[in-house]
Design a protein around this motif. Structure first.
Motif, PDB file in Angstrom:
ATOM      1  N   HIS A  65      53.921  26.187  75.389  1.00 17.78           N
ATOM      2  CA  HIS A  65      54.796  25.388  76.250  1.00 17.78           C
ATOM      3  C   HIS A  65      56.224  25.938  76.239  1.00 17.78           C
ATOM      4  N   ALA A  66      56.669  26.397  75.069  1.00 15.60           N
ATOM      5  CA  ALA A  66      58.040  26.904  74.952  1.00 15.60           C
ATOM      6  C   ALA A  66      58.242  28.152  75.799  1.00 15.60           C
ATOM      7  N   SER A  70      60.324  28.199  79.288  1.00 13.48           N
ATOM      8  CA  SER A  70      61.497  29.072  79.361  1.00 13.48           C
ATOM      9  C   SER A  70      61.411  30.006  80.558  1.00 13.48           C
ATOM     10  N   ALA A  71      60.236  30.597  80.775  1.00 13.59           N
ATOM     11  CA  ALA A  71      60.057  31.507  81.912  1.00 13.59           C
ATOM     12  C   ALA A  71      60.277  30.778  83.232  1.00 13.59           C
ATOM     13  N   ALA A  72      59.709  29.568  83.341  1.00 11.60           N
ATOM     14  CA  ALA A  72      59.867  28.790  84.569  1.00 11.60           C
ATOM     15  C   ALA A  72      61.309  28.343  84.752  1.00 11.60           C
ATOM     16  N   GLY A  73      61.956  27.929  83.666  1.00 16.21           N
ATOM     17  CA  GLY A  73      63.341  27.469  83.737  1.00 16.21           C
ATOM     18  C   GLY A  73      64.294  28.569  84.161  1.00 16.21           C
ATOM     19  N   ILE A  74      64.134  29.752  83.564  1.00 20.59           N
ATOM     20  CA  ILE A  74      64.992  30.886  83.917  1.00 20.59           C
ATOM     21  C   ILE A  74      64.795  31.273  85.380  1.00 20.59           C
ATOM     22  N   ALA A  98      51.345  21.590  85.950  1.00 22.86           N
ATOM     23  CA  ALA A  98      50.298  22.244  85.155  1.00 22.86           C
ATOM     24  C   ALA A  98      50.246  21.664  83.747  1.00 22.86           C
ATOM     25  N   MET A  99      51.399  21.377  83.171  1.00 26.84           N
ATOM     26  CA  MET A  99      51.431  20.773  81.839  1.00 26.84           C
ATOM     27  C   MET A  99      50.799  19.385  81.848  1.00 26.84           C
ATOM     28  N   ALA A 100      51.107  18.624  82.894  1.00 25.10           N
ATOM     29  CA  ALA A 100      50.528  17.277  83.001  1.00 25.10           C
ATOM     30  C   ALA A 100      49.025  17.339  83.216  1.00 25.10           C
ATOM     31  N   LEU A 136      48.392  27.184  81.839  1.00 23.40           N
ATOM     32  CA  LEU A 136      49.826  27.307  82.095  1.00 23.40           C
ATOM     33  C   LEU A 136      50.213  28.722  82.499  1.00 23.40           C
ATOM     34  N   SER A 137      49.590  29.719  81.872  1.00 19.81           N
ATOM     35  CA  SER A 137      49.888  31.106  82.217  1.00 19.81           C
ATOM     36  C   SER A 137      49.497  31.405  83.665  1.00 19.81           C
TER      37      SER A 137
END
Length: 210
Positions: A65-66, A70-74, A98-100, A136-137
């Motif tokens: 998740h981290a 981070s990749a999505a946030g950036i 995707a996380m949900a 997620l990937s």
């Protein structure tokens, strides 16, 4: 990425991916997945050396998740900086959704992890099907890759997207290597992730064109 996939591509990707997920889920629920799961485990777990372990340890972190967050946030922040607010929201929705979805599906199927086959790393406490790292990937890295190379040459785009695809496959393989997921979990994760990517791409395209 959503516009590159397009409306037809989004529908096709989502339909094929969710159909495959349905088949995987049926195999898991009915117990038919166990035979090929054990066959794959038997082959993969013959690979056991310090160098491979260190490499897999690094690769599997790319599906956490981290790392995904981070990749999505950036990527979203970079899009906002370029004035692409709609694209930024698509990345957030794709990864957050995707996380949900991962949490919901795990709670629906509640498959026990392969406890006897786990090795090298601590067995997570969550359920096994589908693989969250794989899901997620698949839902995030294609969008991230496309954002950073969309204005480059076709050759560079092909190279980066190939690397993104290889990363996604490697993350899934690492979960089997460590024995914390069945191969059918990984396939189910890929299917759910690409299906969700197709849906978010479709919705983004429809909104942009309207």
């Amino acid at each position: 990425m959503p516009l590159a996939i397009g409306t037809t591509g989004g529908v096709a990707m989502a339909a094929v991916a969710f159909w495959f997920f349905k088949k995987q889920a049926e195999h898991v629920v009915e117990g038919r997945a166990e035979q090929y799961d054990m066959m794959v485990f038997d082959v993969v777990h013959r690979i056991d050396n310090p160098a491979m372990h260190r490499f897999m340890e690094a690769i599997t972190q790319l599906g956490t998740h981290a790392a995904i967050g981070s990749a999505a946030g950036i990527t979203a922040l970079a899009m906002l900086r370029d004035g692409r607010r709609g694209d930024a929201w698509t990345v957030v929705v794709s990864t957050g959704g995707a996380m949900a979805i991962n949490t919901i599906l795990k709670n629906i199927f509640q498959r026990q992890r392969p406890q006897e086959l786990a090795r090298r790393i601590k067995l997570p406490k969550s359920h096994s099907f589908p693989s969250g790292h794989s899901l997620l990937s698949a839902a995030t890295y294609p969008i991230v890759a496309h954002h950073f190379v969309q204005h480059r040459s076709i050759g560079i785009q092909a190279l980066v997207h190939s690397l993104a695809g290889l990363t996604i496959l490697s993350v899934g393989f690492s979960r089997i290597y460590f024995g914390v997921h069945f191969p059918s979990d990984v396939l189910g994760g890929f299917a759910a992730g690409f299906g969700w990517l197709g849906l978010t791409s479709l919705s983004h395209t429809v909104v942009e064109r309207s």
